[in-house]
Scaffold this motif. Structure first.
Motif, PDB file in Angstrom:
ATOM      1  N   ARG A  22      -5.527   1.536 -10.833  1.00  0.00           N
ATOM      2  CA  ARG A  22      -5.076   1.522 -12.232  1.00  0.00           C
ATOM      3  C   ARG A  22      -4.792   0.089 -12.685  1.00  0.00           C
ATOM      4  O   ARG A  22      -5.169  -0.304 -13.788  1.00  0.00           O
ATOM      5  CB  ARG A  22      -3.830   2.415 -12.353  1.00  0.00           C
ATOM      6  CG  ARG A  22      -3.329   2.629 -13.734  1.00  0.00           C
ATOM      7  CD  ARG A  22      -4.270   3.553 -14.523  1.00  0.00           C
ATOM      8  NE  ARG A  22      -3.770   3.680 -15.860  1.00  0.00           N
ATOM      9  CZ  ARG A  22      -4.034   2.817 -16.850  1.00  0.00           C
ATOM     10  NH1 ARG A  22      -4.812   1.793 -16.646  1.00  0.00           N
ATOM     11  NH2 ARG A  22      -3.517   2.997 -18.040  1.00  0.00           N
ATOM     12  N   TRP A  78      -4.219   4.691  -5.873  1.00  0.00           N
ATOM     13  CA  TRP A  78      -4.380   5.071  -7.277  1.00  0.00           C
ATOM     14  C   TRP A  78      -3.742   4.017  -8.179  1.00  0.00           C
ATOM     15  O   TRP A  78      -4.314   3.607  -9.187  1.00  0.00           O
ATOM     16  CB  TRP A  78      -3.767   6.449  -7.538  1.00  0.00           C
ATOM     17  CG  TRP A  78      -4.022   6.942  -8.924  1.00  0.00           C
ATOM     18  CD1 TRP A  78      -5.074   7.699  -9.337  1.00  0.00           C
ATOM     19  CD2 TRP A  78      -3.223   6.696 -10.084  1.00  0.00           C
ATOM     20  NE1 TRP A  78      -4.982   7.939 -10.700  1.00  0.00           N
ATOM     21  CE2 TRP A  78      -3.841   7.331 -11.175  1.00  0.00           C
ATOM     22  CE3 TRP A  78      -2.041   5.996 -10.312  1.00  0.00           C
ATOM     23  CZ2 TRP A  78      -3.325   7.298 -12.465  1.00  0.00           C
ATOM     24  CZ3 TRP A  78      -1.520   5.956 -11.600  1.00  0.00           C
ATOM     25  CH2 TRP A  78      -2.172   6.600 -12.654  1.00  0.00           C
ATOM     26  N   GLN A 129      -0.565  11.985 -11.165  1.00  0.00           N
ATOM     27  CA  GLN A 129      -1.043  10.781 -11.827  1.00  0.00           C
ATOM     28  C   GLN A 129      -0.090  10.360 -12.945  1.00  0.00           C
ATOM     29  O   GLN A 129       0.188   9.175 -13.111  1.00  0.00           O
ATOM     30  CB  GLN A 129      -2.449  10.995 -12.384  1.00  0.00           C
ATOM     31  CG  GLN A 129      -3.504  11.084 -11.300  1.00  0.00           C
ATOM     32  CD  GLN A 129      -4.889  11.292 -11.859  1.00  0.00           C
ATOM     33  OE1 GLN A 129      -5.201  10.846 -12.958  1.00  0.00           O
ATOM     34  NE2 GLN A 129      -5.735  11.969 -11.108  1.00  0.00           N
TER      35      GLN A 129
END
Length: 113
Positions: free
Chosen positions: A106, A102, A35
């Motif tokens: 975000r 992801w 991440q």
């Protein structure tokens, strides 16, 4: 009516995007290290075209307000396969669909450097 190359690319993108939920729904969670890598990529690499605050530059703004009317699947497909005929490159050589998902999630939350 003849089918144009652009129409075929668009339909192929929609088809590929329709497959994304199948592959991302069973993925294991990303590690904190991955991440962090993706966050850096998002701010530095994506930010080099879309602006460090994602408010636009060479590429369009990627703020939650701008992205609100776009489908999550089409945004993921854009990250993975780029936009032919534009400066948006495909990232499928460096990212998998889980990474792209992801990053889009975000962006939908809002990114600040």
């Amino acid at each position: 009516m003849p089918v144009t190359k652009k129409a075929v690319q668009y339909l192929l993108g929609i088809f590929m995007a329709s497959l994304l939920p199948l592959s991302t729904s069973v993925a294991t969670p990303l590690t904190a290290e991955r991440q962090a890598t993706l966050e850096h990529l998002l701010i530095q690499d994506c930010g080099s075209c879309h602006g460090l605050r994602m408010t636009g530059g060479l590429g369009p703004a990627l703020t939650p307000q701008i992205l609100a009317d776009k489908s999550r699947e089409s945004l993921i497909a854009t990250v993975m396969y780029g936009r032919p005929g534009t400066a948006m490159p495909p990232w499928d050589a460096l990212l998998n669909e889980q990474d792209a998902t992801w990053m889009i999630d975000r962006l939908l939350q809002g990114v600040t450097p």
